[in-house]
Design a protein around this motif. Structure first.
Motif, mmCIF file in Angstrom:
data_model
loop_
_atom_site.group_PDB
_atom_site.id
_atom_site.type_symbol
_atom_site.label_atom_id
_atom_site.label_comp_id
_atom_site.label_asym_id
_atom_site.label_seq_id
_atom_site.Cartn_x
_atom_site.Cartn_y
_atom_site.Cartn_z
ATOM 1 N N TRP A 23 64.327 11.951 42.755
ATOM 2 C CA TRP A 23 65.119 13.102 42.292
ATOM 3 C C TRP A 23 66.337 12.656 41.516
ATOM 4 N N VAL A 24 66.874 13.619 40.801
ATOM 5 C CA VAL A 24 68.155 13.348 40.156
ATOM 6 C C VAL A 24 69.109 14.444 40.593
ATOM 7 N N ASN A 25 70.380 14.093 40.702
ATOM 8 C CA ASN A 25 71.394 15.082 41.030
ATOM 9 C C ASN A 25 72.079 15.521 39.747
ATOM 10 N N THR A 82 47.081 11.183 29.918
ATOM 11 C CA THR A 82 46.505 11.773 28.710
ATOM 12 C C THR A 82 46.557 13.289 28.786
ATOM 13 N N HIS A 83 46.575 13.904 27.612
ATOM 14 C CA HIS A 83 46.516 15.359 27.557
ATOM 15 C C HIS A 83 45.111 15.833 27.209
ATOM 16 N N SER A 84 44.280 14.869 26.821
ATOM 17 C CA SER A 84 42.961 15.294 26.336
ATOM 18 C C SER A 84 41.908 15.160 27.436
ATOM 19 N N PHE A 115 63.944 17.572 41.651
ATOM 20 C CA PHE A 115 62.908 16.619 42.005
ATOM 21 C C PHE A 115 62.059 16.297 40.790
ATOM 22 N N LEU A 116 61.886 15.027 40.537
ATOM 23 C CA LEU A 116 61.006 14.603 39.448
ATOM 24 C C LEU A 116 59.633 14.263 40.015
ATOM 25 N N LEU A 117 59.659 13.698 41.233
ATOM 26 C CA LEU A 117 58.402 13.421 41.937
ATOM 27 C C LEU A 117 58.554 13.912 43.373
ATOM 28 N N ASP A 148 50.633 5.086 28.646
ATOM 29 C CA ASP A 148 51.208 6.427 28.595
ATOM 30 C C ASP A 148 50.807 7.080 27.277
ATOM 31 N N GLU A 149 49.852 7.997 27.354
ATOM 32 C CA GLU A 149 49.310 8.670 26.166
ATOM 33 C C GLU A 149 49.037 7.683 25.038
ATOM 34 N N PRO A 150 48.167 6.739 25.275
ATOM 35 C CA PRO A 150 47.944 5.687 24.284
ATOM 36 C C PRO A 150 47.365 6.238 22.987
ATOM 37 N N GLY A 156 48.428 16.663 33.274
ATOM 38 C CA GLY A 156 49.418 17.638 33.705
ATOM 39 C C GLY A 156 50.201 18.120 32.519
ATOM 40 N N PRO A 157 50.807 19.290 32.665
ATOM 41 C CA PRO A 157 51.571 19.836 31.544
ATOM 42 C C PRO A 157 52.794 18.975 31.227
ATOM 43 N N SER A 158 53.343 19.225 30.056
ATOM 44 C CA SER A 158 54.525 18.478 29.638
ATOM 45 C C SER A 158 55.660 18.681 30.632
ATOM 46 N N GLY A 159 56.318 17.645 30.986
ATOM 47 C CA GLY A 159 57.446 17.739 31.914
ATOM 48 C C GLY A 159 57.024 17.725 33.359
ATOM 49 N N SER A 160 55.751 17.447 33.641
ATOM 50 C CA SER A 160 55.301 17.505 35.033
ATOM 51 C C SER A 160 55.565 16.191 35.765
ATOM 52 N N GLY A 161 55.986 15.174 35.056
ATOM 53 C CA GLY A 161 56.359 13.939 35.748
ATOM 54 C C GLY A 161 55.386 12.800 35.582
ATOM 55 N N LYS A 162 54.497 12.896 34.614
ATOM 56 C CA LYS A 162 53.480 11.846 34.425
ATOM 57 C C LYS A 162 54.124 10.506 34.049
ATOM 58 N N THR A 163 54.999 10.591 33.046
ATOM 59 C CA THR A 163 55.646 9.348 32.611
ATOM 60 C C THR A 163 56.490 8.763 33.731
ATOM 61 N N THR A 164 57.173 9.666 34.435
ATOM 62 C CA THR A 164 57.997 9.218 35.550
ATOM 63 C C THR A 164 57.147 8.463 36.568
ATOM 64 N N LEU A 165 56.006 9.021 36.896
ATOM 65 C CA LEU A 165 55.124 8.388 37.880
ATOM 66 C C LEU A 165 54.668 7.016 37.380
HETATM 67 N N1 LIG Z 1 66.849 10.824 34.044
HETATM 68 C C1 LIG Z 1 66.434 12.099 34.164
HETATM 69 N N2 LIG Z 1 67.330 13.026 34.501
HETATM 70 C C2 LIG Z 1 66.989 14.306 34.614
HETATM 71 N N3 LIG Z 1 65.771 14.743 34.407
HETATM 72 C C3 LIG Z 1 64.814 13.862 34.039
HETATM 73 C C4 LIG Z 1 65.095 12.497 33.895
HETATM 74 N N4 LIG Z 1 63.998 11.839 33.506
HETATM 75 C C5 LIG Z 1 63.049 12.790 33.430
HETATM 76 N N5 LIG Z 1 63.526 14.002 33.740
HETATM 77 C C6 LIG Z 1 62.816 15.243 33.820
HETATM 78 O O1 LIG Z 1 61.705 15.011 34.640
HETATM 79 C C7 LIG Z 1 60.624 15.782 34.210
HETATM 80 C C8 LIG Z 1 59.415 14.883 34.073
HETATM 81 O O2 LIG Z 1 59.523 14.073 32.929
HETATM 82 P P1 LIG Z 1 58.375 13.187 32.396
HETATM 83 O O3 LIG Z 1 58.813 12.461 31.231
HETATM 84 O O4 LIG Z 1 57.830 12.399 33.527
HETATM 85 O O5 LIG Z 1 57.279 14.293 31.965
HETATM 86 P P2 LIG Z 1 55.868 14.061 31.337
HETATM 87 O O6 LIG Z 1 54.936 14.654 32.310
HETATM 88 O O7 LIG Z 1 55.651 12.668 30.977
HETATM 89 O O8 LIG Z 1 55.917 14.988 30.057
HETATM 90 P P3 LIG Z 1 55.268 14.748 28.633
HETATM 91 O O9 LIG Z 1 53.858 15.162 28.777
HETATM 92 O O10 LIG Z 1 55.994 15.674 27.747
HETATM 93 O O11 LIG Z 1 55.425 13.332 28.292
HETATM 94 C C9 LIG Z 1 61.045 16.459 32.936
HETATM 95 O O12 LIG Z 1 61.342 17.820 33.202
HETATM 96 C C10 LIG Z 1 62.268 15.723 32.506
HETATM 97 O O13 LIG Z 1 63.144 16.604 31.893
#
Ligand SMILES: Nc1ncnc2c1ncn2[C@@H]1O[C@H](COP(=O)(O)OP(=O)(O)OP(=O)(O)O)[C@@H](O)[C@H]1O
Ligand SMILES: [Mg+2]
Lengths: 222, 804
Positions: free
Chosen positions: A11-13, A199-201, A20-22, A167-169, A39-48
């Motif tokens: 999470w981030v504060n 991937t989105h596809s 919560f990011l994950l 990540d989305e190669p 997963g949709p954009s912003g769902s946390g894939k890259t974070t994971l």
């Molecule tokens: N350092 C951070 N501080 C605050 N929020 C963050 C931070 N890093 C990521 N996020 C948020 O976490 C969520 C997940 O981001 P992430 O990049 O993992 O999404 P994604 O699933 O990879 O999206 P995309 O498909 O667009 O690449 C997003 O809503 C993003 O705004």
């Protein structure tokens, strides 16, 4: 078992509020698997992916990679771990502009302190294998997107990683180029490399043996 | 790996070649200046370091408590040295030291020589090695003479010098001396410069001063025995002083002086000889202030600092664009250490190139630098281990900080964020701004100092000294003829010429002449039961007329009055001490208690340097006394022409003596050499500081403007004018410069205030000095920024928007 995530929270504060990011991610990856994360954009894939790649930390939970407990490791050991076993492939290729194709592929070996002769041999093999020997002295900007991604993959593979995180190669590529890359992944996977791709596809996801769906940082079982 | 680092470093430096050039040029200039300046500082700091007993060698001076406060003097009476040697423990060797000019004759050759009258111990205290003969031994005899190699060459060519006879004009008599020793030429970094040495007893005043405790005319140097401290020595001399200086002490007590902390009225002190080169007397106190060399070192460090700030700001600015590369490298397994080295490598290359160019540049600039600052420094002066290590360490620190800091910051960045390219480098601008502010503070500080120093110098040069300095030639009477005779010859020759108005002479010069010699003489006398101290000057007829000194009351020495040899003229300062104008025509008991009558009171004039207040002075008229300088007042448009007329007359009167005449304003200017050198130094320093600082903000402006291209485009589309955009882009920097001004101005004010306290005659610090410095800086900064901001503001907005 290659790696295992148990109840991972991240999470981030922001503004006194916890975002919560994950959320409570549990995941086990066996050696030789080919997993697609969707997963949709912003769902946390890259974070994971970053958490798995140890580029980013997490706030709660356990992460085991091979025999190591990543959450207990010092940063330096963590770096050694991913340097040894993990290769990254990015949507934007992330080649180093100042380096030629050859040098880009060679770079991970430099950081692993390979000898010059060994480096030459390994890079030559890789260039051969990806059919880009003729391009070895070009700079990234002189290549097409597909070619750049090939170099990116070659660079990820050069140090013989057990796991490739992609990540989305194919995100920046046209469908034909994308298909070639996916075929390559398939082939690598058959050779025993574990692959985790975002991937989105649907079509690309289908190359994987398993699909993980994320929504708002939570794993949605299918 | 190193090869790889280098390869990438060179590619990056090439890619940002504009900045690489700016950095290298800036750093090279800074290094060159730093090298030249520290060379000069080292040159001065190393003065006299060749003496073997340097640590134990001291100058003796005495501090007397007078009613006006403590007064120190380095002049001593003849019997002091033998008495000290006899009675005070702890002295290894002690020597008297009296230097003056003399004419030396060998056959046809007649040369003006710098002569040193000293004791055999001179060669135990100091280390002047000889080529032939034993110097110490030679001085035991009063008939021997010691000469330097240079003089041996001039006098005797390739013949052996030892055993030859040289005639010296002592008290107007040719006296023979036998060459007993030839010394190696005197090292460049010696404070003592002399051509010949004879025993102290030969000095012209010896017969008068022998055994006299109240006739002081020479310095005393001594070496303490190992393990004897200065404090012990000074303490040991207290009873001694009380005994031998009893008369002086009585007078001090009578006149109401306060004893010092130890109850002493007269204290003998030791001044370390290693600081002799820096000795100055300020308000009666002897100090060895090394302000000048440390000022120089300070300026070079400031300039290095400015150049490093530029480097740091530029490399952080440029490398911010390489965040993604850093992230990628981390994912490829680069450790922080490796990243650090990669970035550091680039810095090292820039620094290495700059150091090399800096050294070459300083070599190229050296001749000009030497004339500008009148320094004898050469590169080999720096071949001291301390200096070489010092330089090495400074360079290491500079390279580590300047190059390492950006590398360190970059290598520590978070991987994920650098990859995303979203990283805002926190605090980066704050540090950058801070550094820019410090840079400009330094520049403004130096500029304010330049303005103040320059004004003070102007003030001193233009100050009315109370005498005519423009049209008066001062001519050292350095020939072997009697001075009155020469004076008559000159008068006969010159007075008929219409442009020569009058001629006079005195036993002292005004300012510093080309003969490089200066002296002061002073004495005490009692008046109405109170001790009075006055300077003394023996003059000839027409002194006041020739120099244009105005009379307040009474008359000047006059050919129509036969008894003027017992008349004196005093200045207003002395008249004031003696009770005002009523003193006119009163008899005073002066010099050996002879009755002298005050016949005139003159306006105060500056017979000493301008950093000293005008003291009382008494003018004597004594045709039997040797006069040392003639003054010739000319009245012509062509001063150079007049000087050559005088020169011709001199050649006729004294065919063998060198002509060293010069106009008084030239002499006065020569006394301001220190101030001039300092002003030139600070001026150069400030020019370079402002130049480098502007290079710095220019580079930063390039970087920020590049970042704001899109913003500028949008603003223009919305209708902003070129000038408003220029101001917008420059505003932040100008604000920093203003902050710098607010910081620098008070510091500059304080420093300059302190510095001006050294001068009895000084300008008032005006707020305008600092305002002008600030305005100049802002204007220069704005002009520098405009080079790019205006271009950015004028750029076609459509183009700049497209590039996004
Ligand atoms: N350092 C951070 N501080 C605050 N929020 C963050 C931070 N890093 C990521 N996020 C948020 O976490 C969520 C997940 O981001 P992430 O990049 O993992 O999404 P994604 O699933 O990879 O999206 P995309 O498909 O667009 O690449 C997003 O809503 C993003 O705004
Ligand atoms: Mg993503």
């Amino acid at each position: 078992m290659l790696l295992q995530l148990n109840n991972i929270f991240k999470w981030v504060n922001a503004g006194g509020q916890r975002t919560f990011l994950l959320k409570d991610i549990n995941l086990t990856v066996k050696e030789g698997e080919f997993i697609s994360i969707m997963g949709p954009s912003g769902s946390g894939k890259t974070t994971l992916l970053n958490v798995i790649g140890m580029l980013d930390g997490f706030n709660e939970g356990e992460y085991h990679f091979m025999d190591e407990s990543v959450h207990q490791l010092k940063e330096k050991h963590r770096a050694n771990l991913y340097k040894e076993y993990i290769g990254f492939v990015f949507q934007a290729y992330h080649l180093i502009d100042e380096l030629t194709v050859y040098e880009n592929i060679e770079t991970p070996l430099l950081y692993k302190k390979f000898k010059s002769a060994e480096r030459k041999a390994l890079v030559a093999d890789m260039l051969d294998r990806f059919n880009i020997v003729g391009k070895k002295d070009l700079f990234p900007e002189q290549l097409s997107g597909g070619q750049q991604q090939l170099v990116g993959i070659a660079r990820a593979l050069i140090s013989k990683p057990k796991l490739i995180l992609a990540d989305e190669p194919t995100g920046n590529l046209n469908s034909k180029q994308g298909e070639e890359i996916m075929e390559l992944f398939k082939q690598l996977n058959e050779e025993g490399v574990t692959i985790l791709q975002v991937t989105h596809s649907e079509k690309n996801a289908a190359y994987g043996s398993r699909i993980i769906e994320l929504l708002d940082g939570r794993k949605v079982s299918l | 790996m190193i090869r790889n680092y280098l390869k990438i470093a060179f590619r990056n430096l090439w890619k940002h070649r504009m900045f690489t050039v700016l950095n290298t040029v800036g750093l090279s200039i800074a290094f060159a200046i730093a090298i030249l300046l520290s060379m000069t500082a080292i040159f001065h700091l190393n003065f006299d370091s060749f003496h073997n007993n340097l640590d134990r060698t001291y100058l003796l001076y005495r501090t007397e408590q007078t009613p006006k406060g403590p007064e120190s003097s380095i002049s001593n009476p003849e019997p002091l040295t033998p008495a000290l040697k006899e009675e005070i423990p702890g002295i290894a060797s002690i020597t008297r030291h009296l230097q003056s000019g003399i004419i030396g004759i060998f056959g046809e050759k007649e040369i003006n020589l710098d002569i040193l009258y000293t004791d055999p111990d001179f060669f135990s205290v100091f280390s002047f090695p000889s080529i032939a003969g034993d110097a110490r031994q030679a001085l035991q005899s009063g008939q021997n003479i010691i000469i330097t190699q240079k003089i041996a060459k001039i006098m005797f060519g390739d013949d052996t010098a030892i055993g030859k006879n040289i005639m010296l004009m002592l008290n107007g008599v040719e006296t023979p001396f036998t060459v007993a020793t030839v010394l190696e030429d005197i090292p460049r970094q010696s404070s003592f410069h002399f051509d010949i040495i004879v025993n102290f007893v030969n000095n012209p005043a010896y017969s008068r001063q022998k055994g006299q405790w109240d006739y002081r005319n020479h310095e005393v140097f001594l070496t303490l025995q190992e393990g004897v401290s200065v404090e012990t020595f000074q303490k040991n001399t207290r009873a001694f002083s009380n005994r031998y200086f009893e008369d002086d002490i009585k007078k001090d007590k009578r006149d109401g002086a306060q004893a010092d902390a130890n109850g002493q009225y007269i204290q003998l002190n030791l001044f370390p000889f290693k600081d002799w080169h820096f000795i100055r007397q300020i308000n009666g106190r002897i100090t060895g202030g090394k302000t000048f060399p440390f000022l120089i070192i300070g300026i070079s460090l400031l300039i290095l600092f400015i150049a490093c700030v530029n480097f740091i700001n530029m490399s952080v600015g440029i490398n911010i664009k390489r965040l993604r590369e850093i992230g990628v490298r981390k994912t490829l397994g680069a450790a922080k250490k490796q990243l650090f080295f990669q970035f550091w490598c680039e810095s090292i290359i820039v620094f290495a190139i700059s150091i090399v160019t800096g050294i070459l540049l300083s070599k190229a600039l050296l001749p000009g630098f030497k004339t500008l600052f009148r320094t004898g420094a050469v590169f080999s002066d720096m071949n001291t281990p301390v200096f070489l290590w010092g330089t090495f360490i400074v360079l290491l620190i500079v390279t580590l900080l300047g190059g390492g800091y950006p590398a360190f910051r970059l290598s520590k960045l978070n991987t994920v964020q650098t990859l995303k390219g979203t990283l805002k480098v926190q605090g980066k601008n704050r540090l950058r701004n801070l550094l820019v502010v410090v840079q400009f503070s330094i520049a403004i500080l130096l500029i304010s100092c330049t303005i103040t120093l320059y004004s003070q110098l102007q003030y001193m040069q233009g100050k009315d000294l109370g005498f005519n300095k423009e049209q008066v030639i001062s001519l050292p009477l350095n020939g072997k003829k009697d001075s009155q005779l020469v004076l008559d010859l000159l008068r006969n020759e010159l007075l008929p010429i219409p442009e020569v108005q009058s001629i006079t002479a005195a036993d002292n010069n005004l300012g510093l002449g080309r003969d490089g010699s200066r002296s002061t003489s002073a004495f005490d006398f009692d008046y109405k039961g109170k001790g009075v101290n006055t300077n003394m000057l023996v003059v000839d007829y027409d002194y006041l007329k020739t120099l244009g000194i105005s009379l307040v009351a009474g008359r000047s020495f006059d050919r129509n009055f036969s008894r003027d040899s017992l008349s004196v003229i005093i200045n207003e300062s002395l008249a004031k001490e003696l009770g005002g104008q009523n003193i006119l025509n009163t008899p005073l008991s002066l010099l050996d208690s002879k009755q002298h009558t005050v016949i005139g009171i003159i306006k105060d004039f500056h017979f000493r340097d301008l950093d000293q207040a005008i003291e009382p002075i008494t003018l004597f008229f004594n045709r039997d006394k040797q006069l040392d300088y003639a003054y010739i007042k000319v009245n012509s448009a062509n001063l150079a022409q007049s000087l050559s007329v005088v020169k011709e007359a001199w050649k006729k009167a004294e065919p063998n003596a060198e002509f060293l005449g010069s106009y008084l304003d030239e002499n006065i200017n020569r006394t301001l050499d220190r101030e001039k050198t300092m002003t030139t130094l600070i001026t150069c320093g400030s020019i370079i500081a402002i130049l480098l600082s502007c290079m710095g903000i220019f580079a930063i402006s390039l970087l920020t403007i590049a970042q704001r291209t899109k913003e500028v485009g949008i603003r223009k589309v919305v209708g902003a004018s070129i000038s408003s955009i220029t101001i917008l882009l420059s505003k932040d920097f100008i604000r920093l410069v203003i902050v710098a001004f607010l910081i620098a101005a008070p510091i500059a004010w304080w420093l300059m205030y302190k510095w001006l306290q050294n001068y009895s005659y000084r300008i008032n610090l005006s707020i305008w000095f600092f305002v002008v410095a600030g305005v100049i800086t802002v204007l220069i900064a704005f002009a520098t920024l405009s080079i790019r901001t205006i271009r950015a503001a004028m750029a076609n907005p459509v183009k700049s928007l497209k590039t996004e």
